[in-house]
Design a protein around this motif. Structure first.
Motif, short mmCIF file in Angstrom:
data_model
loop_
_atom_site.label_atom_id
_atom_site.label_comp_id
_atom_site.label_asym_id
_atom_site.label_seq_id
_atom_site.Cartn_x
_atom_site.Cartn_y
_atom_site.Cartn_z
N SER A 1 11.13 63.49 -5.07
CA SER A 1 12.24 63.48 -4.11
C SER A 1 12.58 64.90 -3.66
CB SER A 1 13.47 62.80 -4.71
OG SER A 1 13.95 63.51 -5.83
N ALA A 2 12.18 65.89 -4.46
CA ALA A 2 12.41 67.28 -4.06
C ALA A 2 11.63 67.63 -2.80
CB ALA A 2 12.01 68.23 -5.20
N VAL A 3 10.50 66.97 -2.59
CA VAL A 3 9.70 67.26 -1.39
C VAL A 3 10.51 66.90 -0.14
CG1 VAL A 3 7.58 66.72 -0.14
CG2 VAL A 3 7.54 66.85 -2.64
N ALA A 4 11.00 65.67 -0.10
CA ALA A 4 11.78 65.25 1.07
C ALA A 4 13.08 66.05 1.17
CB ALA A 4 12.06 63.75 0.99
N ALA A 5 13.67 66.37 0.03
CA ALA A 5 14.91 67.16 0.06
C ALA A 5 14.64 68.53 0.68
CB ALA A 5 15.47 67.29 -1.35
N LEU A 6 13.58 69.19 0.24
CA LEU A 6 13.25 70.51 0.80
C LEU A 6 12.94 70.41 2.28
CD1 LEU A 6 10.96 72.00 -1.99
CD2 LEU A 6 13.24 72.78 -1.38
N LYS A 7 12.26 69.35 2.68
CA LYS A 7 11.92 69.20 4.09
C LYS A 7 13.19 69.06 4.93
CE LYS A 7 7.51 69.28 4.58
NZ LYS A 7 6.98 70.49 5.25
N ASN A 8 14.24 68.47 4.35
CA ASN A 8 15.51 68.39 5.08
C ASN A 8 16.23 69.73 5.11
OD1 ASN A 8 15.43 65.66 5.69
ND2 ASN A 8 16.41 65.04 3.78
N LEU A 9 16.19 70.45 3.99
CA LEU A 9 17.01 71.66 3.86
C LEU A 9 16.34 72.91 4.40
CD1 LEU A 9 18.22 70.99 0.21
CD2 LEU A 9 19.63 70.82 2.26
N SER A 10 15.00 72.93 4.41
CA SER A 10 14.27 74.16 4.70
C SER A 10 13.12 73.89 5.67
CB SER A 10 13.72 74.74 3.39
OG SER A 10 12.92 75.87 3.64
N HIS A 11 12.65 74.95 6.28
CA HIS A 11 11.53 74.86 7.23
C HIS A 11 10.20 75.22 6.59
CE1 HIS A 11 11.80 79.28 7.32
NE2 HIS A 11 13.09 79.07 7.31
N LEU A 12 10.21 75.56 5.29
CA LEU A 12 8.99 76.05 4.63
C LEU A 12 8.11 74.89 4.15
CD1 LEU A 12 10.63 78.90 2.52
CD2 LEU A 12 9.23 79.18 4.57
N PHE B 1 18.84 78.06 9.98
CA PHE B 1 18.35 79.36 10.46
C PHE B 1 17.14 79.19 11.38
CE2 PHE B 1 15.62 83.13 9.92
CZ PHE B 1 16.47 84.10 10.39
N LYS B 2 16.25 78.28 11.00
CA LYS B 2 15.02 78.06 11.76
C LYS B 2 14.72 76.58 11.72
CE LYS B 2 10.13 79.66 11.85
NZ LYS B 2 9.34 78.59 11.21
N ASN B 3 14.77 75.95 12.88
CA ASN B 3 14.69 74.49 12.89
C ASN B 3 13.25 73.97 12.80
OD1 ASN B 3 16.06 71.95 13.05
ND2 ASN B 3 15.10 71.71 15.05
N GLU B 4 12.32 74.64 13.46
CA GLU B 4 10.95 74.11 13.45
C GLU B 4 10.24 74.51 12.14
OE1 GLU B 4 10.80 77.98 15.81
OE2 GLU B 4 12.20 76.40 15.26
N GLY C 1 1.20 72.30 8.81
CA GLY C 1 1.13 71.52 10.04
C GLY C 1 0.70 70.09 9.77
N VAL C 2 0.00 69.51 10.71
CA VAL C 2 -0.39 68.13 10.55
C VAL C 2 -1.53 67.99 9.52
CG1 VAL C 2 -2.19 67.95 12.33
CG2 VAL C 2 -0.66 66.01 11.92
#
Lengths: 338, 338, 338, 338
Positions: free
Chosen positions: A253-264, A76-79, A92-93
Motif C-alpha cells: 500500500s506504500a506504493v500507491a500512497a507514495l504515488k499519491n503524495l510524491s512525483h518520484l 511541488f511537482k505534479n507530473e 514512465g510507462v
C-alpha cells in the motif's frame, strides 16, 4: 499546526500560548468550543516546527497539519518524475527490473548472474560489494574488488549497475563504478550519507527503513533533493512487524500512497520484502499490479551456494517465470516490460 | 544450527543436505522422527552462518541455536563490566545519571542546564551538538561550537560529557571534547560507524535502534567490542510499536534481558522512551527498580523554549523530584545514587 | 473534530463540507491559512463521530480532538476509584497481589498453590477454569469443576478469586464462584461480553488486548461502565511487537498514562507480559515503582509440571522473593504491601 | 520439538529432561555438540505441547518444529478446497467479489447498494447488521432488522449474503438470514464463537485478527474445522503496525503464504486493509495478481453520507472501475471474474 488546549486550561494559559506563538512571528486563529479552545497557527511551518508547544501549561496536544517536506511532494511537482539512468528511464510507462545476487561473491558468480538476468530481460544488475551485516563475523563483501567486477559485468552485458553505498567515504569510489547509488534500509536516516549522495548528483535508490513511516521516508528523500539532486527513486522492501513467517512485511500500500503524495518513481523489492523465495513471484506480480515502476529481485545461479540471502534468491528458471508473469500483469495495467 | 526437513523430503534430498554440510567442514547428527528428519549441525558457527540451507530442496527451515555474538555475552565474561569514564564508574552498585538538554542551543542555556543537573546530583551532562533530525529544515545542531560549550560546561562543573557522534568523520572531533561517544538509535546498525568508535577506544553509549531486536543490539555491541573496545554501555530508549500515545514504547524488560545475556551496563532513557514529560518520572523509577545501571534524562531550564524535544524535557523542579524519588527506589533494590 | 482541507480544495468544496456539518446540527469555525482552510467543528461529539468527512471532496483529513469515552476519564471523576472486592480494596495506598497457577489443573495443585500464595502475602488467587488456547488440541481448562476448586480454595484460605470468563453464557456460573471476572486479552474488544460483565455488576479485571492502543482500552472499559458497573480494573499484560526474546512487550508506560487519563486502578501482569520467568521479578519491581496498584503473578508449585505457561511461572521460592523485593520498592514510593 | 540445553547444563539436568520426556510417553534423540546438548523429541505433538520444558533447569529454549494444526494444512489435503455457497464457488479459477456498505443503514441504502454491486458484477452482498465498534456511543447496527433487509436484497438480486456474527447467541438468527457467517478481526480468537460457527455447518469467512500471526490464524481455522465444518475461507484485512498513513497494513504476502500452507481459499479486503479509499483500487489489483481467490470491497451509494467507514468506501463509479481493472489483471494470471 493546531494546538488543542486542555478542557481545564485557564484563560491565562491560553493567552501565554498565543503570546509565545505570535512572538515567534506567527498568526493565530482561536476557536472556542464548548469543552475547550483550539488554536490554529498560520505562517511559516519552519517556525512552527521549532516551537515545543506541548510543554506549555494548559496544552493538551499540538497537531501538525502540513508536511515537513516540499520538493518530494505532488504539490511541488505534479507530473511524474522520470529518472534517466544513462538512457534507461525509470518512472514512465516502461517498468524496469533490477536483478542479481545479494552479494558479489566472485567474478564467475557475478558474470553468470549478469548473463542470466540480461537474458531474461532485466535492465539493471544488482549486487552488493559493501554488505551491511548484523554480525561482524558474517561475510562483509568484496568492497572495491566487487565494484570492479560489477563494472566488468556492465561492459560485457550493457546492464546498468545499482549497488549499495554504506558510508560517506565510499561515495566517490562507488560513484566511479556504479550507475545508481543504493541507500540501504539501515541507513535511511543516516542523514550525513543522504546529504553526501545528494551532493554527488548520482541517481539514488532509497530503500525504506525497517521501522520508517511513509512520512519519514519522504523526509529522507527530501534530504537528498534539498542538496539539488532530483534523481531519487524509492524502494519498498518491507517493514518490521510482529509477523515472523516472513522476514519483513512487504507494504505494497506504500506504493500507491507514495504515488499519491510524491512525483518520484517507486521500485519494489519482494526478495527482502518477504525473505522467502516461494513468495517472491506472487509478490512481484502484486507489486506491478499495484502500480510499482519497477522490481528489484535477488537471483543467484545456485541459491543453495550463495554466501548471503540464498533463502530468498530465485533460481534462473524461477526468475524467467517471474519475468513472463509480471510482463502479462504489466500489460493488464497499461504498463510495459522491456 | 538445526535443519528441519519437510515431511515430504526424499532420502536423496536428505543426503544432499548432509553432503553440503559435511563438505563445508561441519559434522551432522541425524534424528529421524515419525514425520520428518531433523539434522543437527556441529562445528564452527561461522561456517554455519554462511550456508543458505533453506534454499536447498527438501529443507523446511533452518533454526539457529547459538548466538552470533561472543564478546558481549555472559558466557564469555561472567562478572559485570564496569566502565570507567574518567573516574566515574558505570555498572557497579552506584547508579549514574546523565542529564541535560536534548540539543546544545546556546552557551547560556547549556551552562544553566549544567548547573541544574549538577546541583541535583547528576554525574554526566548530555546535550547534542550534532542532531539527527527527520526533516532537513529542522535545527541540526551547533556542531563544533556546541562541543566547545560542552567542554566549557565540563570544566566549570566537573560533569562528564556524553554527546552523539553521527558519522565517521566527526569521531576525532567529538572524541576530543567528549567523555562518552553516543551512538544514536538511527545509527545502531551503521556498521562503519560502530567500527570507527570501536577503534577510537572511547567509552561508547549504544542506543537501541527503533526496530532493533535485543539480539541485533547485542550484535551491534559486538561490532564495537570486536575492534578491541570493551567500554560499551547499552541505552534502552524505546522501540517503535503501534501505540501512539507515547512517542516510543519503552521496553524495560530489555534491561533484565540484557543483564541475563550480557555483562555490559545498561542505561535507560525514559525521555525519548516515552516522549511525554509526565511519564518520565514514573518510568525513571521503574527503570531503576527493574535493574538499570543509570538514567539518561532530558532537562531544560525552560522546556517551553527548547529548540527540540521540549515536550519531553523536565523542568529543573521535576528533575530534582525525579532524583529524590529514584534515589529512594535505588536504595530499596540495594543500589545507591551519588 | 478538525477538518483539514486540501491546498487544492475549491471554495465550493469548502462550502459543501460546511453545509454537511451544519446540516448535522453542529457549528463550524473557519480558519483560512496561507495554504489551506481548516474547519473546526463545535457541538456533540456523538454527532461528529458519525460524519465520514474524509470521503468528501477537498478534505485532506479529519482529526479527532476529543476522546470518545467519558465515564472512565479523569475529567469525569477526578479522585482515584477504589474497587471494593468483598472488603479487599484495589486502588488505594495498599497494593494487591493476585497470584496462582495459569490454569486450574487439579484440586491438589490448586490448594497447594493457594496455600503458597496466601503464605507469601497475596490477597487474590488467580487460576483459569476456562482457558482460551491458540490450538483446539491444547488443554482447555476444567470449566465448572475448576470453578468449584477455586471456591473451595477461597473458603480454606480467605483469598479472593479472580478467574476468566470467556463468553456470555458462562457469566452467571463464573459470577457464582468468583469475586472478580477477568476479561482476557483476546476478548478485550468482545463488546457483547463487555456489556454482559457490565450488567453483572461484578468487579471486572480488564486485560489489555495484544494490539490494543491505550485509547481503545479506555473505550473497552467505557463499554463496561456504560452499563452502570463502575468496578473496573485495568490489567497491563504486554503488547505484541517485533521483539521475540519476550513473549510480549510489557508496556509499563501505559500504567502512568492510564493514571493520568483515568481514575480506575491498574494492575500489571509481568508473567504474561514477558513470558520468561527470569524477567518476572525485575518487572514486578518496575511495575510497582512505576505506579501500579497491584500485580498479577503466575505461581506454580512445580512449574516444570504445569499444563500451561510453565515457562513463565514462578516457583514458590521465587514468588516469596518477589514479594519481599516489591514490598521494599512499594515503601520507597509511598505504597504498602499487606 | 527440539530442546536446546544451556552450555552450562549439567549431566544431571540433561538426564532429568530426558526422564521427564520419556515419562510422558515420548522418545528422545540426543545430539551432543561442542558447546551444548540438543534433545530431539519424537512422538505425539499433543503430548509435547503440554510439557513446559523451558521451566526445567538447564534448558535454554524449546523449539516447536511441527505445526499445531492439521485439518487446515496442505499436508492433510493437497488439492485446493472450493467452498460452495449455494451454487457460487469460492476457490476455483473464478474469482468472487463481495461488496456492499460497511453497515446496513436503511432499506433504501441497502437495496441501492445491492443493485450497484450486482450490476458491476459482484456475487456477494456484504453489510453489517451487528457492528463491533470501538466506542459504545457509536452506531451499533440495525441487528435483526438489518438481517431482514439483507435477505430482501438477496431475493431481489440473487446476490449471496455475507454478514458478521458477533456472539454465540446470534449464530442461529444470522444463519437463518445469511449465506456466509463472517468472523470479524476482533473475534478471530474468540474460541467459543469459532466452535459455534464450526457446529453450525455454515460457510465461514474468517477475518485475520489485527495482531494475529499467520500461524495463529491457521489455528483459528482449525477450531472451526475441528467441529466438522470444512467450509472455511480466510480473509486478509490488514494487520496493525507502526505505520499510520494507512488504517492497517495490508499483508498481501499472507495470501501466498496461506496458499502454500493450506488448501482453503483466501479473500482480500483492501477497504479495511488500507482505510483509504484512494488505495483500494490499486490494492485490489495487487491482491488478485498475488493469488487471492476473491475480494471484499466496501461500496456505498454516497460514501460521504455513510454511518460508518465512509472514508474507505468506494463510490459506484470507482467500484465499476475496480471491477474492470481487476478483471484484466485476473486474466493476466489465468483467473476469471464473472
Amino acid at each position: 499546526m493546531i494546538i488543542v488546549m486542555s478542557p481545564s486550561a485557564t484563560q491565562n494559559e491560553i493567552e501565554q500560548v498565543v503570546a509565545r506563538v505570535t512572538g515567534a512571528g506567527l498568526k493565530v486563529h482561536l476557536s472556542e468550543g464548548k469543552l475547550r479552545t483550539i488554536i490554529g497557527l498560520i505562517g511559516e511551518k519552519k517556525l512552527m516546527a521549532q516551537l515545543p508547544l506541548e510543554a506549555m501549561p494548559g496544552v493538551e496536544k499540538a497537531i501538525s497539519v502540513t508536511a515537513g517536506y516540499k520538493l518530494v511532494s505532488r504539490e511541488f511537482k505534479n507530473e511524474d518524475t522520470i529518472v534517466d539512468v544513462g538512457g534507461v528511464l525509470v518512472g514512465g510507462v516502461n517498468l524496469v527490473v533490477m536483478a542479481g545476487p545479494c552479494a558479489v561473491e566472485s567474478r564467475e558468480q557475478l558474470l553468470e548472474s549478469a548473463n542470466i538476468v540480461k537474458a531474461a530481460g532485466a535492465q539493471f544488475l544488482r549486487g552488493g560489494a559493501f554488505k551491511p551485516r548484523t554480525s561482524p563475523y558474517s561475510f562483509q563483501g568484496l568492497e572495491e574488488k566487487g565494484l570492479e567486477m560489477l563494472a566488468e559485468a556492465r561492459s560485457l552485458t550493457g546492464l546498468k549497475v545499482v549497488t549499495e553505498v554504506v558510508d560517506i567515504q565510499s561515495v566517490p569510489v562507488v560513484s566511479a563504478y556504479a550507475d545508481v547509488l543504493q541507500i540501504g534500509a539501515r541507513n535511511m536516516q543516516n542523514f550525513q550519507l543522504l546529504k553526501a549522495v545528494g551532493k554527488s548528483g548520482m541517481p539514488v535508490l532509497l530503500k525504506r527503513g525497517m521501522a520508517a513511516t511513509i512520512n519519514e521516508w519522504l523526509h529522507a528523500a527530501e534530504y537528498i533533493m534539498s542538496e539539488g539532486n532530483f534523481n531519487v527513486m524509492f524502494c519498498e522492501r518491507g517493514i518490521r512487524t510482529f509477523e515472523d513467517y516472513t522476514r519483513n512485511t512487504l507494504d505494497l500500500s506504500a506504493v500507491a500512497a507514495l504515488k499519491n503524495l510524491s512525483h518520484l518513481p517507486v521500485i519494489v523489492d519482494p526478495s527482502h520484502g518477504t525473505g522467502v523465495w516461494k513468495l517472491v513471484r506472487p509478490m512481484a506480480r502484486a507489486a506491478v499490479a499495484g502500480g510499482a515502476d519497477g522490481l528489484m529481485i535477488e537471483v543467484h545461479p545456485n541459491p543453495a551456494e550463495a554466501l548471503s540471502d540464498g533463502n530468498q534468491s530465485l533460481t534462473p528458471e524461477n526468475f524467467q517465470a517471474l519475468m513472463q508473469e509480471t510482463s502479462a500483469v504489466a500489460q493488464a495495467v497499461g504498463r510495459r516490460m522491456a
